[in-house]
Design a protein around this motif. Structure first.
Motif, PDB file in Angstrom:
ATOM      1  N   PRO A 101       0.797  -1.229   0.000  1.00 52.37           N
ATOM      2  CA  PRO A 101       0.000   0.000   0.000  1.00 52.37           C
ATOM      3  C   PRO A 101       0.825   1.271   0.000  1.00 52.37           C
ATOM      4  CG  PRO A 101       0.058  -0.936   2.197  1.00 52.37           C
ATOM      5  CD  PRO A 101       0.762  -1.918   1.306  1.00 52.37           C
ATOM      6  N   ASP A 102       2.091   1.196   0.453  1.00 56.37           N
ATOM      7  CA  ASP A 102       2.793   2.445   0.738  1.00 56.37           C
ATOM      8  C   ASP A 102       4.252   2.461   0.310  1.00 56.37           C
ATOM      9  OD1 ASP A 102       3.691   0.572   2.522  1.00 56.37           O
ATOM     10  OD2 ASP A 102       3.691   1.923   4.255  1.00 56.37           O
ATOM     11  N   ARG A 103       4.698   1.511  -0.507  1.00 53.95           N
ATOM     12  CA  ARG A 103       6.112   1.467  -0.858  1.00 53.95           C
ATOM     13  C   ARG A 103       6.319   0.647  -2.129  1.00 53.95           C
ATOM     14  NH1 ARG A 103       8.140  -0.553   4.449  1.00 53.95           N
ATOM     15  NH2 ARG A 103       6.107   0.251   5.086  1.00 53.95           N
ATOM     16  N   PRO A 104       7.377   0.945  -2.892  1.00 53.53           N
ATOM     17  CA  PRO A 104       7.684   0.133  -4.072  1.00 53.53           C
ATOM     18  C   PRO A 104       7.973  -1.308  -3.677  1.00 53.53           C
ATOM     19  CG  PRO A 104       8.882   2.221  -4.139  1.00 53.53           C
ATOM     20  CD  PRO A 104       8.270   2.118  -2.769  1.00 53.53           C
ATOM     21  N   VAL A 105       7.590  -2.227  -4.556  1.00 49.26           N
ATOM     22  CA  VAL A 105       7.750  -3.642  -4.276  1.00 49.26           C
ATOM     23  C   VAL A 105       8.187  -4.360  -5.553  1.00 49.26           C
ATOM     24  CG1 VAL A 105       5.312  -4.148  -4.751  1.00 49.26           C
ATOM     25  CG2 VAL A 105       6.616  -5.673  -3.260  1.00 49.26           C
ATOM     26  N   GLY A 106       8.984  -5.406  -5.382  1.00 50.66           N
ATOM     27  CA  GLY A 106       9.391  -6.244  -6.509  1.00 50.66           C
ATOM     28  C   GLY A 106       9.320  -7.706  -6.111  1.00 50.66           C
ATOM     29  N   VAL A 107       9.004  -8.567  -7.063  1.00 51.78           N
ATOM     30  CA  VAL A 107       8.902  -9.993  -6.784  1.00 51.78           C
ATOM     31  C   VAL A 107       9.496 -10.760  -7.955  1.00 51.78           C
ATOM     32  CG1 VAL A 107       6.592 -10.288  -7.804  1.00 51.78           C
ATOM     33  CG2 VAL A 107       7.339 -11.808  -5.965  1.00 51.78           C
ATOM     34  N   ASP A 108      10.104 -11.905  -7.643  1.00 54.44           N
ATOM     35  CA  ASP A 108      10.620 -12.769  -8.701  1.00 54.44           C
ATOM     36  C   ASP A 108      10.480 -14.217  -8.264  1.00 54.44           C
ATOM     37  OD1 ASP A 108      11.932 -12.702 -11.370  1.00 54.44           O
ATOM     38  OD2 ASP A 108      13.413 -13.918 -10.341  1.00 54.44           O
ATOM     39  N   VAL A 109      10.183 -15.097  -9.226  1.00 60.01           N
ATOM     40  CA  VAL A 109      10.026 -16.523  -8.953  1.00 60.01           C
ATOM     41  C   VAL A 109      10.710 -17.312 -10.054  1.00 60.01           C
ATOM     42  CG1 VAL A 109       7.776 -16.642 -10.151  1.00 60.01           C
ATOM     43  CG2 VAL A 109       8.376 -18.371  -8.436  1.00 60.01           C
ATOM     44  N   GLU A 110      11.299 -18.445  -9.686  1.00 66.79           N
ATOM     45  CA  GLU A 110      11.915 -19.358 -10.648  1.00 66.79           C
ATOM     46  C   GLU A 110      11.564 -20.784 -10.256  1.00 66.79           C
ATOM     47  OE1 GLU A 110      13.563 -18.697 -13.356  1.00 66.79           O
ATOM     48  OE2 GLU A 110      13.875 -16.525 -13.120  1.00 66.79           O
ATOM     49  N   ASN A 111      11.289 -21.615 -11.263  1.00 69.36           N
ATOM     50  CA  ASN A 111      11.138 -23.036 -10.968  1.00 69.36           C
ATOM     51  C   ASN A 111      12.517 -23.658 -10.822  1.00 69.36           C
ATOM     52  OD1 ASN A 111      11.448 -22.613 -13.855  1.00 69.36           O
ATOM     53  ND2 ASN A 111      11.075 -24.793 -14.113  1.00 69.36           N
ATOM     54  N   GLU A 112      12.641 -24.560  -9.866  1.00 67.71           N
ATOM     55  CA  GLU A 112      13.934 -25.188  -9.591  1.00 67.71           C
ATOM     56  C   GLU A 112      14.298 -26.119 -10.742  1.00 67.71           C
ATOM     57  OE1 GLU A 112      13.410 -27.006  -5.802  1.00 67.71           O
ATOM     58  OE2 GLU A 112      13.368 -25.104  -4.720  1.00 67.71           O
ATOM     59  N   ARG A 113      15.487 -25.909 -11.314  1.00 66.24           N
ATOM     60  CA  ARG A 113      15.893 -26.629 -12.514  1.00 66.24           C
ATOM     61  C   ARG A 113      17.392 -26.487 -12.700  1.00 66.24           C
ATOM     62  NH1 ARG A 113      14.339 -21.589 -13.599  1.00 66.24           N
ATOM     63  NH2 ARG A 113      15.498 -20.394 -15.178  1.00 66.24           N
ATOM     64  N   PRO A 114      18.018 -27.328 -13.521  1.00 64.49           N
ATOM     65  CA  PRO A 114      19.428 -27.102 -13.871  1.00 64.49           C
ATOM     66  C   PRO A 114      19.576 -25.809 -14.661  1.00 64.49           C
ATOM     67  CG  PRO A 114      18.728 -29.345 -14.402  1.00 64.49           C
ATOM     68  CD  PRO A 114      17.486 -28.593 -14.077  1.00 64.49           C
ATOM     69  N   VAL A 115      20.623 -25.048 -14.363  1.00 66.90           N
ATOM     70  CA  VAL A 115      20.870 -23.769 -15.038  1.00 66.90           C
ATOM     71  C   VAL A 115      22.036 -23.945 -16.005  1.00 66.90           C
ATOM     72  CG1 VAL A 115      21.421 -21.329 -14.743  1.00 66.90           C
ATOM     73  CG2 VAL A 115      20.048 -22.522 -13.014  1.00 66.90           C
ATOM     74  N   ARG A 116      21.775 -23.734 -17.271  1.00 67.32           N
ATOM     75  CA  ARG A 116      22.826 -23.896 -18.274  1.00 67.32           C
ATOM     76  C   ARG A 116      23.856 -22.780 -18.145  1.00 67.32           C
ATOM     77  NH1 ARG A 116      20.458 -24.303 -24.121  1.00 67.32           N
ATOM     78  NH2 ARG A 116      22.692 -24.602 -24.503  1.00 67.32           N
ATOM     79  N   ARG A 117      25.134 -23.140 -18.266  1.00 65.43           N
ATOM     80  CA  ARG A 117      26.251 -22.178 -18.243  1.00 65.43           C
ATOM     81  C   ARG A 117      26.119 -21.239 -17.038  1.00 65.43           C
ATOM     82  NH1 ARG A 117      26.891 -19.563 -24.048  1.00 65.43           N
ATOM     83  NH2 ARG A 117      28.842 -18.899 -23.057  1.00 65.43           N
ATOM     84  N   LEU A 118      25.879 -21.844 -15.901  1.00 68.12           N
ATOM     85  CA  LEU A 118      25.573 -21.102 -14.677  1.00 68.12           C
ATOM     86  C   LEU A 118      26.634 -20.054 -14.346  1.00 68.12           C
ATOM     87  CD1 LEU A 118      24.249 -22.686 -11.400  1.00 68.12           C
ATOM     88  CD2 LEU A 118      26.209 -21.181 -11.333  1.00 68.12           C
ATOM     89  N   GLU A 140      26.514 -30.100  -6.759  1.00 66.00           N
ATOM     90  CA  GLU A 140      25.130 -30.574  -6.666  1.00 66.00           C
ATOM     91  C   GLU A 140      24.209 -29.551  -5.997  1.00 66.00           C
ATOM     92  OE1 GLU A 140      27.361 -32.273  -3.076  1.00 66.00           O
ATOM     93  OE2 GLU A 140      27.736 -31.907  -5.221  1.00 66.00           O
ATOM     94  N   GLU A 141      24.775 -28.542  -5.361  1.00 70.05           N
ATOM     95  CA  GLU A 141      23.982 -27.502  -4.699  1.00 70.05           C
ATOM     96  C   GLU A 141      24.039 -26.172  -5.436  1.00 70.05           C
ATOM     97  OE1 GLU A 141      25.516 -27.239  -0.763  1.00 70.05           O
ATOM     98  OE2 GLU A 141      25.004 -29.296  -0.229  1.00 70.05           O
ATOM     99  N   ARG A 142      24.778 -26.121  -6.526  1.00 70.58           N
ATOM    100  CA  ARG A 142      25.054 -24.837  -7.181  1.00 70.58           C
ATOM    101  C   ARG A 142      23.828 -24.262  -7.890  1.00 70.58           C
ATOM    102  NH1 ARG A 142      30.402 -25.369 -10.197  1.00 70.58           N
ATOM    103  NH2 ARG A 142      31.194 -25.498  -8.047  1.00 70.58           N
ATOM    104  N   ASP A 143      23.015 -25.122  -8.506  1.00 67.50           N
ATOM    105  CA  ASP A 143      21.821 -24.610  -9.188  1.00 67.50           C
ATOM    106  C   ASP A 143      20.883 -23.914  -8.207  1.00 67.50           C
ATOM    107  OD1 ASP A 143      22.386 -25.432 -11.852  1.00 67.50           O
ATOM    108  OD2 ASP A 143      21.828 -27.475 -11.326  1.00 67.50           O
ATOM    109  N   ALA A 144      20.633 -24.553  -7.068  1.00 66.72           N
ATOM    110  CA  ALA A 144      19.740 -23.964  -6.068  1.00 66.72           C
ATOM    111  C   ALA A 144      20.313 -22.666  -5.522  1.00 66.72           C
ATOM    112  CB  ALA A 144      19.491 -24.947  -4.930  1.00 66.72           C
ATOM    113  N   ALA A 145      21.624 -22.636  -5.272  1.00 70.66           N
ATOM    114  CA  ALA A 145      22.261 -21.418  -4.763  1.00 70.66           C
ATOM    115  C   ALA A 145      22.159 -20.280  -5.782  1.00 70.66           C
ATOM    116  CB  ALA A 145      23.720 -21.696  -4.415  1.00 70.66           C
ATOM    117  N   PHE A 146      22.381 -20.622  -7.053  1.00 68.59           N
ATOM    118  CA  PHE A 146      22.273 -19.608  -8.097  1.00 68.59           C
ATOM    119  C   PHE A 146      20.862 -19.035  -8.165  1.00 68.59           C
ATOM    120  CE2 PHE A 146      20.980 -18.434 -12.350  1.00 68.59           C
ATOM    121  CZ  PHE A 146      21.970 -17.544 -12.741  1.00 68.59           C
TER     122      PHE A 146
END
Length: 208
Positions: A101-118, A140-146
């Motif tokens: 109601p009173d401030r700028p807001v931003g949102v982002d969502v990604e489905n968990e998946r392998p990331v090419r050329r991470l 094995e944890e790098r995609d989620a961390a990215f």
């Protein structure tokens, strides 16, 4: 007083009757944009914009089809005749709709998946500290961390009205914003960012 930042979670895969209902809310300009897209993308755009208009109608009291949007330099929409702040993100079949109601807001969502050329992508868009952290993460944890770093970065940029291609400022820390990570549904990671820190996150799942 602690204010609420609301994030509504909705599936973009809807029955044909619901699609027809939502499509009626769109303006001629939005319908034209959809006509220029591939069919799958056009349907998701129509559903997402229809849901956004429906939710904004509930917040403002203006009928969904009469809401008028304006756009910032990076394409972030706002309402021409109302002060509510909002932002939208979608990935795969899931859409997120954030409101404040009173401030700028931003949102982002990604489905968990392998990331090419991470690491290549990270070197292009992320800070040196983030790149070093990713390189030190077990493979094995790098995609989620990215993806966690990515959604935070995108949510914060969008809260500022900027986009992914914001040049040299993209990797810089942005003061005056706070963010929260959350999982809107299994298999997805999301972040919401807003000005200051005196707010709490409230999530609400829409019925499919």
């Amino acid at each position: 007083m602690t204010e609420e930042v609301q994030v509504w979670v909705a599936s973009l895969e809807v029955a044909d009757a619901r699609y027809t209902e939502l499509s009626r809310f769109l303006s001629q300009e939005e319908q034209g944009r959809a006509e220029g897209m591939a069919p799958v993308l056009a349907r998701k755009f129509t559903v997402a914009r229809g849901i956004l208009r429906s939710l904004l109608s509930g917040f403002t009291g203006t009928s969904a089809g009469k809401l008028r949007f304006t756009y910032g330099t990076s394409g972030k929409p706002s309402l021409a005749d109302h002060d509510i702040h909002f932002n939208v993100s979608h990935s795969a079949e899931l859409g997120l709709f954030a409101f404040a109601p009173d401030r700028p807001v931003g949102v982002d969502v990604e489905n968990e998946r392998p990331v090419r050329r991470l690491l290549d992508v990270a070197q292009r868009f992320m800070s040196e500290d983030e790149i070093r952290s990713l390189a030190a993460t077990a493979p094995e944890e790098r995609d989620a961390a990215f993806l966690k770093s990515w959604v935070v970065r995108e949510a914060r940029l969008k809260a500022e009205g900027k986009g992914i291609w914001s040049g040299s400022e993209a990797g810089k820390a942005r003061a005056g914003l706070t963010h929260k990570l959350f999982a809107p549904r299994p298999g997805y990671i999301a972040a919401v960012a807003a000005s200051d820190s005196d707010w709490r996150l409230y999530t609400c799942a829409m019925k499919d």
